[in-house]
Structures are given as structure tokens and as C-alpha cells.
Motif scaffolding. Sequence first.
Motif, PDB file in Angstrom:
ATOM      1  N   ARG A  92       0.381   1.662  -3.104  1.00 45.69           N
ATOM      2  CA  ARG A  92       0.541   1.693  -4.675  1.00 45.69           C
ATOM      3  C   ARG A  92       1.733   2.597  -4.816  1.00 45.69           C
ATOM      4  O   ARG A  92       1.714   3.502  -4.429  1.00 45.69           O
ATOM      5  CB  ARG A  92      -0.890   2.358  -4.941  1.00 45.69           C
ATOM      6  N   CYS A 133      -1.853  -7.206  -6.028  1.00 44.22           N
ATOM      7  CA  CYS A 133      -3.285  -6.854  -6.211  1.00 44.22           C
ATOM      8  C   CYS A 133      -3.319  -5.827  -7.283  1.00 44.22           C
ATOM      9  O   CYS A 133      -4.332  -5.722  -7.899  1.00 44.22           O
ATOM     10  CB  CYS A 133      -3.960  -6.335  -5.004  1.00 44.22           C
ATOM     11  N   ARG A 134      -2.167  -5.639  -7.738  1.00 44.27           N
ATOM     12  CA  ARG A 134      -2.119  -4.537  -8.975  1.00 44.27           C
ATOM     13  C   ARG A 134      -2.745  -5.112 -10.343  1.00 44.27           C
ATOM     14  O   ARG A 134      -3.505  -4.596 -10.616  1.00 44.27           O
ATOM     15  CB  ARG A 134      -0.724  -4.393  -9.319  1.00 44.27           C
ATOM     16  N   ASP A 135      -2.726  -6.432 -10.452  1.00 46.96           N
ATOM     17  CA  ASP A 135      -3.296  -7.077 -11.594  1.00 46.96           C
ATOM     18  C   ASP A 135      -4.858  -7.433 -11.529  1.00 46.96           C
ATOM     19  O   ASP A 135      -5.434  -7.919 -12.307  1.00 46.96           O
ATOM     20  CB  ASP A 135      -2.420  -8.326 -12.320  1.00 46.96           C
ATOM     21  N   LEU A 136      -5.310  -7.334 -10.296  1.00 50.26           N
ATOM     22  CA  LEU A 136      -6.688  -7.659  -9.891  1.00 50.26           C
ATOM     23  C   LEU A 136      -7.712  -6.311  -9.943  1.00 50.26           C
ATOM     24  O   LEU A 136      -8.845  -6.669  -9.728  1.00 50.26           O
ATOM     25  CB  LEU A 136      -6.478  -8.183  -8.294  1.00 50.26           C
ATOM     26  N   GLY A 137      -7.124  -5.312 -10.338  1.00 48.76           N
ATOM     27  CA  GLY A 137      -8.006  -4.165 -10.608  1.00 48.76           C
ATOM     28  C   GLY A 137      -8.255  -3.409  -9.198  1.00 48.76           C
ATOM     29  O   GLY A 137      -9.317  -2.638  -8.854  1.00 48.76           O
ATOM     30  N   GLU A 138      -7.368  -3.786  -8.354  1.00 52.24           N
ATOM     31  CA  GLU A 138      -7.610  -3.109  -6.796  1.00 52.24           C
ATOM     32  C   GLU A 138      -6.999  -1.891  -6.779  1.00 52.24           C
ATOM     33  O   GLU A 138      -6.052  -1.340  -7.586  1.00 52.24           O
ATOM     34  CB  GLU A 138      -7.128  -4.121  -5.905  1.00 52.24           C
ATOM     35  N   PRO A 139      -7.366  -0.936  -5.679  1.00 54.38           N
ATOM     36  CA  PRO A 139      -6.874   0.435  -5.650  1.00 54.38           C
ATOM     37  C   PRO A 139      -5.438   0.622  -5.186  1.00 54.38           C
ATOM     38  O   PRO A 139      -4.819   1.631  -5.237  1.00 54.38           O
ATOM     39  CB  PRO A 139      -7.894   1.116  -4.510  1.00 54.38           C
ATOM     40  N   ASP A 141      -1.395  -1.587  -5.019  1.00 51.62           N
ATOM     41  CA  ASP A 141      -0.531  -2.807  -5.696  1.00 51.62           C
ATOM     42  C   ASP A 141      -0.252  -3.805  -4.796  1.00 51.62           C
ATOM     43  O   ASP A 141      -0.081  -5.044  -5.463  1.00 51.62           O
ATOM     44  CB  ASP A 141       0.530  -2.220  -6.072  1.00 51.62           C
TER      45      ASP A 141
END
Length: 185
Positions: A92, A133-139, A141
Motif C-alpha cells: 500500500r 486492488c486499491r479501488d476494490l476497498g482492499e487493505p 493497493d
Amino acid sequence: MFTTFRGGSSGAWRVISMSPVTGETLPAVPSLSVTHAAAIALPLLPSSNAWRLAGVASHVRYVERNEKVALVAVQAGLGRPEASHAALIPIRKNAAWWDLTQNERRRIFEDKSRHIADSLKYLPAIARQLYHCRDLGEPFDFLTWFEFAPEHAAAFEELVAQLRGTEEWSYVEREADLRLVRERV
């Protein structure tokens, strides 16, 4: 196509080490499963999965045409039988990174840090895939996944050390490092 990584008590990959690089790490697990599907895989049972991370393989970003051509020409696919070792490195980046324009991020990524140019020499021995995964709400990026044969483990360590020494990595606020060995093909 989504890819889901589940850390838990079962999976095709045995975790041989887990270390925090920057920030909070993930809960320790003995195994990792990887699922490719049209949707993000849900946790199976709370008792068998300690965590789940999901991302999507997208188009290559921050590259110019000649760099993309060079990458495609030498990169190996995932799942090669001899590539029994792997690494999952979730990352991240901080708000300062995301406040930069795409052109500013590109300058740091390649012009200053030489992410692509310096990594090319490690291909095809080390296969890699980046999952966004940043735009998926994951912890995280990004979920970075690497596969390689045991005889290329030292080259992989060199590659990771080189990348972590760049200006680009000064923007990383959370990074975990999981090393794995395939249990079965």
C-alpha cells in the motif's frame, strides 16, 4: 478476472516465511490458496482462513510502448512446473503517491527508479503478475505475485532488494512479504 489469495490452514502453497517490511503485517498462516474467478472469492470458513486479499490483473500501467514490447517479449507465464517457489508481496502506497499525477508517478516509477529497465534482466527466470486492488476497498493497493524455480531464489532476493532501494519505495506505507513453496502441482 479476479484473483483471491486466502491465507489459512490449507492451500496449494505452503508458507515458509512471513515478514513485515513496512507497517502492519498479516496474521501468520501455514498455507495459501489462490483462486482465479469472475468474482472475488469469499472466505470459506472463519476457522480455516485467517485473511483474504483480492485483486484484478489489469492492463500494464506507467509503461511506454517500447517497454511493454520488451516486457512481453521476455516475460514467462505463471504456473510453470519448475517454478515451485513464490512470493506474495502486498503493498500500500501513501497519500503523497496518490496525490501525484500519473505523469509524476511515471517519472518516479521508471525515470528515477528504473522499475522496468532494471527488472528486465530477471525475466523470464522470475514470472510476475501485479494485481490492482486499491479501488476494490482492499487493505492494499497492489498484490505482487512472483513465481520462480529454486535455483533463481538468489536472483529474486536481488530483485526485491533493488526495488526496495528506489525512490518509488519511499512512498510505501505498508508492505508484507510472504515466501512460499508449492505443495502440489
